[in-house]
Design an enzyme around this catalytic site. Structure first.
Site, mmCIF file in Angstrom:
data_model
loop_
_atom_site.group_PDB
_atom_site.id
_atom_site.type_symbol
_atom_site.label_atom_id
_atom_site.label_comp_id
_atom_site.label_asym_id
_atom_site.label_seq_id
_atom_site.Cartn_x
_atom_site.Cartn_y
_atom_site.Cartn_z
ATOM 1 N N VAL A 275 -11.679 -5.295 16.938
ATOM 2 C CA VAL A 275 -12.174 -3.710 16.700
ATOM 3 C C VAL A 275 -11.470 -3.287 18.143
ATOM 4 O O VAL A 275 -11.079 -2.353 17.991
ATOM 5 C CB VAL A 275 -13.550 -3.618 16.437
ATOM 6 C CG1 VAL A 275 -13.791 -1.975 16.638
ATOM 7 C CG2 VAL A 275 -14.177 -3.789 15.300
ATOM 8 N N ALA A 276 -11.737 -4.003 19.204
ATOM 9 C CA ALA A 276 -11.309 -3.449 20.556
ATOM 10 C C ALA A 276 -9.806 -3.494 20.764
ATOM 11 O O ALA A 276 -9.344 -2.638 21.483
ATOM 12 C CB ALA A 276 -12.400 -4.087 21.699
ATOM 13 N N GLU A 280 -5.292 0.342 16.076
ATOM 14 C CA GLU A 280 -4.956 0.945 14.842
ATOM 15 C C GLU A 280 -5.000 2.711 15.284
ATOM 16 O O GLU A 280 -4.585 3.220 14.342
ATOM 17 C CB GLU A 280 -6.106 0.604 13.970
ATOM 18 C CG GLU A 280 -7.466 1.237 13.967
ATOM 19 C CD GLU A 280 -8.264 0.403 15.087
ATOM 20 O OE1 GLU A 280 -8.856 1.188 15.896
ATOM 21 O OE2 GLU A 280 -8.604 -0.896 15.122
ATOM 22 N N ASP A 322 22.140 32.437 20.430
ATOM 23 C CA ASP A 322 22.815 33.923 20.359
ATOM 24 C C ASP A 322 22.778 34.483 21.653
ATOM 25 O O ASP A 322 21.927 34.326 22.372
ATOM 26 C CB ASP A 322 21.975 34.491 19.366
ATOM 27 C CG ASP A 322 22.107 34.178 17.844
ATOM 28 O OD1 ASP A 322 22.988 33.320 17.668
ATOM 29 O OD2 ASP A 322 21.034 34.455 17.230
ATOM 30 N N ASP A 641 19.022 34.302 13.701
ATOM 31 C CA ASP A 641 18.027 35.036 12.979
ATOM 32 C C ASP A 641 18.317 35.587 11.620
ATOM 33 O O ASP A 641 17.587 35.687 10.942
ATOM 34 C CB ASP A 641 18.011 36.319 14.085
ATOM 35 C CG ASP A 641 19.331 36.846 14.582
ATOM 36 O OD1 ASP A 641 20.297 36.579 13.789
ATOM 37 O OD2 ASP A 641 19.334 37.713 15.487
ATOM 38 N N ASP A 645 22.527 32.528 8.937
ATOM 39 C CA ASP A 645 22.252 31.493 10.054
ATOM 40 C C ASP A 645 21.538 30.105 9.493
ATOM 41 O O ASP A 645 21.513 29.252 10.066
ATOM 42 C CB ASP A 645 21.513 32.055 11.267
ATOM 43 C CG ASP A 645 22.280 32.970 12.092
ATOM 44 O OD1 ASP A 645 23.566 32.817 11.909
ATOM 45 O OD2 ASP A 645 21.770 33.901 12.514
ATOM 46 N N ASN A 707 -5.524 -3.301 26.065
ATOM 47 C CA ASN A 707 -5.719 -4.412 25.061
ATOM 48 C C ASN A 707 -5.187 -5.809 25.083
ATOM 49 O O ASN A 707 -5.857 -6.691 24.861
ATOM 50 C CB ASN A 707 -4.916 -3.645 23.693
ATOM 51 C CG ASN A 707 -5.813 -2.518 23.394
ATOM 52 O OD1 ASN A 707 -6.701 -2.201 23.706
ATOM 53 N ND2 ASN A 707 -5.533 -1.939 22.204
ATOM 54 N N GLU A 710 -7.603 -7.357 27.412
ATOM 55 C CA GLU A 710 -8.958 -7.777 27.021
ATOM 56 C C GLU A 710 -8.785 -9.148 26.072
ATOM 57 O O GLU A 710 -9.531 -10.005 26.290
ATOM 58 C CB GLU A 710 -9.415 -6.612 26.237
ATOM 59 C CG GLU A 710 -10.034 -5.697 26.836
ATOM 60 C CD GLU A 710 -9.952 -4.154 25.965
ATOM 61 O OE1 GLU A 710 -9.969 -4.330 24.688
ATOM 62 O OE2 GLU A 710 -9.916 -3.305 26.520
ATOM 63 N N ASN A 735 -14.156 -1.165 25.467
ATOM 64 C CA ASN A 735 -13.433 -0.436 24.658
ATOM 65 C C ASN A 735 -13.653 1.093 24.773
ATOM 66 O O ASN A 735 -12.797 1.954 24.885
ATOM 67 C CB ASN A 735 -13.285 -1.103 23.242
ATOM 68 C CG ASN A 735 -12.353 -0.213 22.163
ATOM 69 O OD1 ASN A 735 -11.193 -0.299 22.799
ATOM 70 N ND2 ASN A 735 -12.768 0.142 21.006
ATOM 71 N N ASP A 739 -10.828 3.165 26.357
ATOM 72 C CA ASP A 739 -9.768 3.668 25.396
ATOM 73 C C ASP A 739 -9.908 5.157 24.880
ATOM 74 O O ASP A 739 -9.219 5.776 24.467
ATOM 75 C CB ASP A 739 -9.856 2.939 24.116
ATOM 76 C CG ASP A 739 -9.139 1.479 24.217
ATOM 77 O OD1 ASP A 739 -8.655 1.272 25.398
ATOM 78 O OD2 ASP A 739 -8.837 0.702 23.438
HETATM 79 P P1 ATP Z 1 24.696 37.755 18.859
HETATM 80 O O1 ATP Z 1 25.703 36.862 17.746
HETATM 81 O O2 ATP Z 1 25.212 37.730 20.163
HETATM 82 O O3 ATP Z 1 23.355 37.889 18.435
HETATM 83 P P2 ATP Z 1 24.984 40.082 17.307
HETATM 84 O O4 ATP Z 1 23.642 39.506 16.413
HETATM 85 O O5 ATP Z 1 24.694 41.600 17.631
HETATM 86 O O6 ATP Z 1 25.204 39.323 18.481
HETATM 87 P P3 ATP Z 1 26.263 40.600 15.057
HETATM 88 O O7 ATP Z 1 24.938 41.326 14.672
HETATM 89 O O8 ATP Z 1 26.795 39.220 14.175
HETATM 90 O O9 ATP Z 1 25.953 40.167 16.542
HETATM 91 O O10 ATP Z 1 27.256 41.739 15.304
HETATM 92 C C1 ATP Z 1 28.768 41.382 15.360
HETATM 93 C C2 ATP Z 1 29.119 42.600 15.689
HETATM 94 O O11 ATP Z 1 29.228 43.436 14.583
HETATM 95 C C3 ATP Z 1 28.774 43.496 16.838
HETATM 96 O O12 ATP Z 1 29.711 42.752 18.062
HETATM 97 C C4 ATP Z 1 29.143 44.748 16.574
HETATM 98 O O13 ATP Z 1 30.546 44.990 17.070
HETATM 99 C C5 ATP Z 1 28.997 44.922 15.088
HETATM 100 N N1 ATP Z 1 27.852 45.604 14.805
HETATM 101 C C6 ATP Z 1 26.522 45.082 15.093
HETATM 102 N N2 ATP Z 1 25.576 46.077 14.680
HETATM 103 C C7 ATP Z 1 26.268 46.594 13.851
HETATM 104 C C8 ATP Z 1 25.650 47.606 12.871
HETATM 105 N N3 ATP Z 1 24.620 48.063 12.932
HETATM 106 N N4 ATP Z 1 26.726 48.314 12.276
HETATM 107 C C9 ATP Z 1 27.999 48.139 12.663
HETATM 108 N N5 ATP Z 1 28.402 47.225 13.158
HETATM 109 C C10 ATP Z 1 27.689 46.341 14.052
#
Ligand code: ATP
Length: 900
Positions: A275-276, A280, A322, A641, A645, A707, A710, A735, A739
């Site tokens: 056990v000691a 596990e 990004d 984001d 992506d 262990n 022991e 133990n 432990d």
């Molecule tokens: P990163 O990739 O560094 O996070 P980001 O997310 O702003 O930058 P995107 O959102 O892909 O990049 O934008 C790419 C390009 O599109 C920008 O460089 C800009 O020129 C253009 N852009 C960004 N936002 C808008 C918008 N709301 N309307 C029109 N064009 C835009």
């Protein structure tokens, strides 16, 4: 990027978009329940408690103890049961805490929905959505309930989770047909599916288990319960060690019986030793440590969705980040405006309304500059952000709450917010344009298109398309240019002039957006709306780097991690910012999306070694970049984001999504969510990952060597023909006091000072790499030999087995409590470790030492533990021997370190 304001702005006059009131919603929740699928039942605390006794060895031990109780050996039998119970309570408390931590994390990662309540659009936990709620969904959102579409713009939904159909389906608003909640209806959207394009407003018709998803509820996608690779490996290893231990214990027991010791006593001894000694609990203690780490990370704003990420984080050798919002503040301010009629400087900071336009130091009235005025109008019309003044703010859980008088707030995408503020400085506002234009359609922005358009109708019925986007994308779409109050064909010379202006702005770290428009001719198809435009101008905006970014980048580089910037922005802008934060150095390479398209896998894998910036990339390029780095043997963390992506995030070893700007889809694909979208937080998470892995190695080293010590003590004792060195109750107490808390306290060790100065660990290196196993075995042997030596010495001195046993018992505990300090560091020894860096460990060790001394010096406890009081001379022997082991291992350690 959030576009939640647009339709609200346009349609707020319609009663149907008021949504429910809070009280109506509450009443419905009370009546029909929350919008949740029946979750997997969480484990009941009672089950956790009884599970502690499910171990076969513990059950055998309890059975043997019951028999000895039956035979009249009350004290020891009761004491053994109490120790087993104490062990179980400790295990139970830890497991319960772990469960609670993981449960709390699940709740933190719970999705939110955008919904109209009391006429305001707000974000609420998905579970609070009720029937008849009006919800808003947009690209990247996970749909919170089954709903009928009231209005939509280019809506595509990925329903694969429900239908298996891998291609997103297009959805339209509901016309007049009867609503039936079934799959494959084009006017319905369903809980759990995701929006891949466009957006919509919809009225909820089913929630919780009544949704289509509810019908197949076991597809719940929660935090993974799966074991981490480390836990799996340890479980396997634990099995081998257990078999070895059990064999030795069987030998010890059999040898004792052969030598004429009472059978039952030897059985209890054998089982107690098992056990000691059988580890596990190792995978369980790793889970506890990981859960503690997860808790610590969330306090530092990194939310871990999958436990195995904690392990992988410590191996990260490349972080692809990004730019916008992660390395920069995402607080944009337009600083320059370029038209073919001149360049204007824009003053003012952040989203402050104060500021004006200057040309050569002279204030300019935009109304007198037709081209600039046109640009301001496009900036307003082709825009979904919104400025809210304190006078028209409203109460909502999420927005503009209690704004101080005279202040304003900007809601929406930062790029668009900056443009609104810019136009405001020129006196152009959405209110001033409301009477002239009515918005009728939109071609939404996405990171691949890098532009967006709005189609508006004038009072006279003219339709105009207003377009804005990345400079190079816009210029490609233009055949005319606006200049001197008129327009002309866009010549090569004009293009060069615009390009120079762009390069100049981008070179000083400004993000540049182009603006264009055209009148739509009757009968023109939508595909052609963005063709043959008239160029109007460029706006250059700053987005300052985050204050912490520079330091975090430095930490990364020192820790052997390569930071890489990936951005949709122009090369020049990207490099300028990358230089400011320390990612880009002279001699580094920049690769643009276009260059990337021309490279094959091998070329890219070669090129990435010296590349620190990828500019003008689309989300699909990110996948190629991740693969290229992986091909070079890197462990890659990738942030993202937007909805597109997600594949790259999934492919990365550590997928990282953004808590604020991230879409549900990316969050779900990721292992780590940065609650503050901050690059520095990711670096902190890597550090925590390294710390926890180090701590896991520390307590594995401690537990296993103890262990071994022991088992070896008992085994060698038998081999040498000595009586049993320790009694079952003593083994169990050793133990319990070694432990238990000291091992857990090791899991809470703070970061060693040089943790971010070491190279990342190789993902392929096992938990026992770098000689850990040898250290464990060597140290285990020392513990065993020391204990045995004390037993023999004291027996020779006093000819009393009880006294020798007590000495051995105390030595075994003390030597382990000293060893726990050695385990604090793999590079330092007992003389150089920082003893007081972890007060929990000091407390745990003190409590354990006091307990063991109590069993020797408290009269009432002595009979239970079969101990006798030790005199000073005995104690000197115990302490002397206990110190020998760490001294030997320090000397040996120094010798090997020097050799390395
Ligand atoms: P990163 O990739 O560094 O996070 P980001 O997310 O702003 O930058 P995107 O959102 O892909 O990049 O934008 C790419 C390009 O599109 C920008 O460089 C800009 O020129 C253009 N852009 C960004 N936002 C808008 C918008 N709301 N309307 C029109 N064009 C835009």
């Amino acid at each position: 990027m959030s576009l939640i304001n647009i339709l609200e702005k346009d349609l707020s006059h319609k009663k149907s978009y008021e949504g429910l009131s809070e009280s109506e919603a509450k009443e419905r929740i009370r009546q029909y329940g929350t919008n949740e699928l029946q979750a997997k039942k969480s484990v009941h605390p009672f089950t956790i408690f009884t599970d502690q006794f499910k171990d076969v060895l513990v059950m055998i031990l309890l059975a043997c103890t019951a028999i000895s109780l039956f035979m009249g050996e009350y004290t020891e039998a009761i004491a053994i049961s109490c120790i087993v119970l104490a062990n179980a309570i400790m295990g139970f408390a830890q497991e319960l805490k772990t469960e609670k931590t993981l449960e709390a994390l699940k709740n933190m990662a719970a999705p939110v929905a955008k919904v109209y309540r009391n006429g305001n659009l707000c974000k609420l936990p998905t579970s609070e959505i009720v029937c008849d709620d009006v919800i808003m969904v947009e690209s990247g959102d996970k749909i919170p309930a089954d709903a009928v579409i009231m209005e939509s713009i280019s809506l595509d939904v990925d329903e694969s989770i429900l239908t298996g159909e891998s291609v997103p389906v297009s959805k339209q608003q509901h016309k007049n047909e009867e609503v039936q909640n079934e799959l494959n209806k084009s006017y319905l959207i369903h809980m759990g599916t995701t929006v891949t394009k466009g957006r919509a407003k919809a009225k909820v018709i089913a929630t919780g288990m009544n949704t289509q998803m509810g019908k197949i509820a076991d597809m719940l996608n929660e935090i993974e319960d799966e074991q981490t690779p480390l836990q799996k490996k340890l479980e396997q290893l634990g099995k081998y060690i257990a078999i070895g231990c059990l064999l030795i214990c069987a030998i010890v027991a059999s040898a004792g019986i052969l030598r004429g010791e009472p059978v039952l006593d030897m059985l209890i001894t054998g089982v107690s030793l098992s056990v000691a000694a059988v580890p596990e609990g190792l995978p369980a203690i790793v889970t506890i440590a990981l859960a503690i780490a997860v808790n610590r990370m969330v306090k530092r704003k990194a939310l871990i969705r999958k436990l195995h990420a904690v392990e992988t984080l410590g191996c990260a050798s490349v972080i692809c980040s990004d730019k916008t919002g992660t390395l920069t503040q995402n607080k944009m301010t337009v600083k320059k405006v370029f038209t073919l009629d001149g360049t204007l400087e824009v003053s003012g900071d952040g989203y402050e309304k104060a500021g004006d336009f200057k040309s050569d130091g002279q204030r300019v009235n935009i109304r007198n500059d037709e081209t600039a005025q046109m640009m301001m109008e496009i900036a307003i019309l082709c825009n979904n952000a919104e400025i809210i003044d304190s006078e028209n703010s409203f109460q909502s859980r999420d927005r503009a709450v209690n704004m101080a008088k005279g202040t304003h707030k900007v809601l929406g995408d930062p790029t668009e917010s900056a443009l609104l503020v810019m136009a405001g400085k020129a006196g152009v506002t959405s209110k001033s344009l409301e009477t002239e234009y009515e918005k009728i359609d939109e071609i939404p922005f996405d990171s691949t298109r890098k532009c967006m358009s709005v189609i508006a109708q004038t009072k006279t019925g003219k339709k105009v398309v207003f377009c804005k986007g990345a400079y190079d994308i816009i210029i490609e779409k233009c055949t005319y240019a606006k200049q001197n109050g008129g327009q002309s064909g866009i010549t090569q010379a004009i293009k060069q002039k615009i390009s120079r202006a762009n390069n100049q702005m981008a070179g000083s770290a400004l993000r540049v957006l182009g603006f264009a428009y055209k009148e739509i001719v009757a009968g023109e198809s939508k595909e052609n709306y963005e063709k043959g435009l008239t160029f109007v101008g460029l706006a250059g905006m700053i987005d300052p780097p985050r204050k912490e970014a520079q330091q975090a980048v430095k930490t990364c580089i020192r820790a052997g991690i390569k930071p890489v910037m990936i951005t949709g922005d122009h090369k020049e802008t990207a490099v300028a910012i990358a230089k400011q934060v320390g990612i880009f150095h002279d001699g580094d390479k920049v690769i643009s999306g276009m260059e990337l398209d021309r490279m094959d896998e091998n070329e890219l894998a070669k090129a990435v070694t010296h590349t620190t910036v990828f500019a003008r990339v689309s989300p699909n390029h990110k996948l190629k970049i991740v693969r290229a780095f992986k091909k070079r043997g890197h462990i890659v963390a990738m942030t993202g984001d937007g909805v597109n992506d997600a594949p790259a995030i999934k492919e990365a070893d550590i997928g990282v999504s953004m808590g604020i700007t991230g879409t549900d889809v990316t969050k779900e694909a990721s292992e780590v969510i940065l609650l503050d979208d901050n690059f520095a937080t990711l670096v902190v998470a890597v550090e925590e990952g390294r710390v926890i892995y180090g701590n896991i190695r520390k307590f594995i080293r401690y537990l296993l060597s103890c262990n071994i010590g022991e088992v070896l003590t008992m085994f060698l004792g038998i081999l040498m023909g000595l009586p049993v060195i320790l009694l079952p109750i003593q083994i169990l107490l050793v133990n319990l006091v070694t432990d238990g808390f000291p091992a857990i306290a090791l899991g809470l060790e703070p970061a060693e000072k040089d943790i971010m100065k070491r190279q990342p660990r190789k993902a392929s290196s096992g938990i026992f790499s770098e000689g850990l196993l040898t250290t464990i075995i060597f140290r285990g042997c020392l513990i065993g030999l020391t204990t045995l030596a004390v037993f023999v010495t004291l027996y020779k001195m006093t000819m009393s087995y009880d006294l020798a046993r007590t000495g051995a018992f105390l030595t075994l505990v003390i030597t382990q409590l000293i060893h726990v300090f050695e385990c604090k560091s793999e590079t330092k020894n007992i003389f150089t470790v920082p003893y007081f860096s972890n007060m929990k460990l000091i407390l745990a060790v003190t409590a354990s030492a006091l307990t063991v001394f109590a069993t020797i010096y408290v009269d009432a406890l002595r009979p239970i533990f079969s101990t006798v009081p030790l005199e000073k001379s005995h104690l000197v022997i115990v302490m002397g021997y206990s110190m020998i082991a760490p001294i030997i291992s320090s000397v040996v350690g120094m010798f090997f370190n020097n050799k390395k």
